[in-house]
Design an enzyme around this catalytic site. Sequence first.
Site: not given
Length: 782
Positions: A157, A190-192, A212
């Site tokens: 994460d 890394e959520w982009g 998320d």
Amino acid sequence: MKKWIVLLGLSCLTLAGRAQGNNYVQNYTKFPGLALTPPMGWNSWNKFACNVTEDMIRQMADAMVASGMKEAGYTYVNIDDCWHGERDSLGFIHPDPQRFPSGMKALADYVHALGLKLGIYSDAGSQTCGGRPGSRGYEFQDALTYASWGIDYLKYDWCNTEGLKAEGAYKTITAALRKAGRPMVLSICEWGTDVPWTWGQQVGHLWRTTGDIFNCFDCIEDHGTWKSWGVMQILDKQEGLRKYAGPGHWNDPDMLEIGNGRLTPAEDRAHFSMWAMLSAPLMAGNDLRSMAPETKEVLTNKHVIAVNQDSLGVQGFRHTVKDSIETWYKPLHNGEWAICFLNRSTLAVVVHHNWKTVVKDEIFNYELNTEDNTYRLVNLWTGKEQGTTTGMLKYVLPPHDVLMLRAFPPAGIAGRQNAAAPRVKDNELPADRQATTETVKLYQHLKTLPGKGFLVGHQDALAYGVNWKYVKGRSDVKELAGDYPALYGWELGNLELGAAVNLDSVPFDKMRNYIREGYSRGGVITISWHGNNPVTGKSAWDVTPGTVAAILPGGASHGVFVQQLDKVAAYLESLTAKEGRPIPVIFRPFHELTGSWFWWGAKSCTAAEFKTLFRFTVDYLRNKKGLHHLLISYNTGTEFTGRNEFLERYPGDDYADILSFDTYQHNDNTSPDTAFAKSLSAHMTIVEQLALEKNKIPAIGEMGFNKIPYDKWFTEIVAGALKGRRLAYLLFWRNAGFKPHDQTTEYYVPYKGHKAAADFNAFYRLPETLFEKEAAKLNLYK
Ligand code: BMA
């Protein structure tokens, strides 16, 4: 070459310098060969957030088996955040002793005994998102710990990473995992933000493309400083990303919310269908122990899963949006297609679809032509036939639901890769259909050379020459011609024993640097392997019969051979350019196979055994080890007098890109040897013809005239015999100079002051010979 049989057979191997490997060399690329289809499993977060315990994880693994999820393809049982306890005084992380009293190793054993795999979670920052210890500064220690526990998958994460750069941070954990040695899937979470799709392909197996997921179909949940996203919002954020996905590297639109109580059955279906169309990882996020039958039906629908897991690995695309209906397409293997109509509105809509149309996948170059061809349709949610692609489709689609179809092409189109040719036509691809882009380019360039010119190579060119060793920038070819060879030959013998130095005394670490040097100047790399006899432990020249039979699958020494191949694979894999990009290599294992001086030679094994050995080796490197930077050379000696003899031991078109032979003039003639020129010409005729027929690259794997007694040998004999011939390259053998161990002298390219030096220069100036400067201009990797 055979002249050295006896001498080398007697000499003993130098194993003094056995390698430990250099501890400071890092590998920043993910484990190869994993997640070749999108990973499937379960993860604790969506349903349980921080409430994870070993009992619950065990029960979930049990339920994965009992519910039929395992049978449907789900494999990974992944513990998300909050399993952590404290780090001890030495910095080692331990699981929370209350929640995981038996420890992670015991849990992994339990999960493995069920035939499943265990995943864990950490964070690139100082703390995880749930405030537990992060891996920042402990990466190598944590990777070792996870490996010792038997972990198979790491979700990593991005909380609390202020000041860190994502690519570097993820490369650190990759290097740590590689060093720890246990293959693990790396899920980049890394959520982009830092566009991981542009750098993640080499680093991890999947990367989150968004923040998320939120458990709703069509909404945005605003948390103040951050937002989470409904299923439709996430879907929209995948636009433009499909070109980055493929086997081993997937876009990850986050885990599933199916069965978590907020989505309607239709929405569950739509969510699952769209994730299948996106080639997304399928990570269930519900409580598997108490699944409603409807939930189970969705999650285990084998037709939809097959779309997701299709071996082509091409992510689907949104083609049309009309009246709240989106039409999505995904090319599948065998020329089949998945087609999905998605109703985004809260009202039922009548779908009218005219099949008289051609749909093009512009990125991967597939085409679905239902205008000229009639495809058979199967409804993937009912499992029933749904007519064909004739006329109009009329279908009432309930709100937030899908009609998902699989289209089967008519005979004639079926069986081919697809209705339309892919962008790169099959006959322009090397035998390895998954070859890296640069490998494909090199292959295509080499295909265009025959008839126009040939690359001239030299074995061990940068390592030593007659009377010198390891001088930076030096090469006997360069000293004569003012230019490096275009092709660099290197040798792996002794690597399989774990030695640090090869049988010709070149340290493998130095060799790697030379390979990088030659490649970076635009040169080509070819590698041979005089591997020691895996059965007797003696040299490659130990022709004990039965050796090949013994190392084939099922043979008594198969295990030894596989371990040797592992070492070869690891080294080949370490041949990377900057940024971890693999350097394309022409690999020519088991060369001079028609001769009788190596343990794989024609007198020591049957043709069937040889073919099996060759295929096993290539398959192992390609599929088990995931190496896709190799062009394979099938390389005989000069024993063949016709095409059938040349092909007697040929492993098949799927196992070779290059057809080649080795040839030497074996005498001391100081005048033209027409016999040698004639035989060279005759062998060339056979090989160039076969290469044309089989769509392969013709070449000369090794050649030479030791000490070059005839001073016009290069221009008159070599160039003379090869005039107008179709070959892509030739490789002159090594300038070993004086070899103390057998008191002989060996060199195949003249040195300054040698009487053939001027002739070599003239050879350099011939229009058909290509050395490095000209090769660099050809941009062989672009
Ligand atoms: C032979 C000779 C040997 C060498 C072997 C492997 O032809 O050059 O000296 O050890 O090849 O490279």
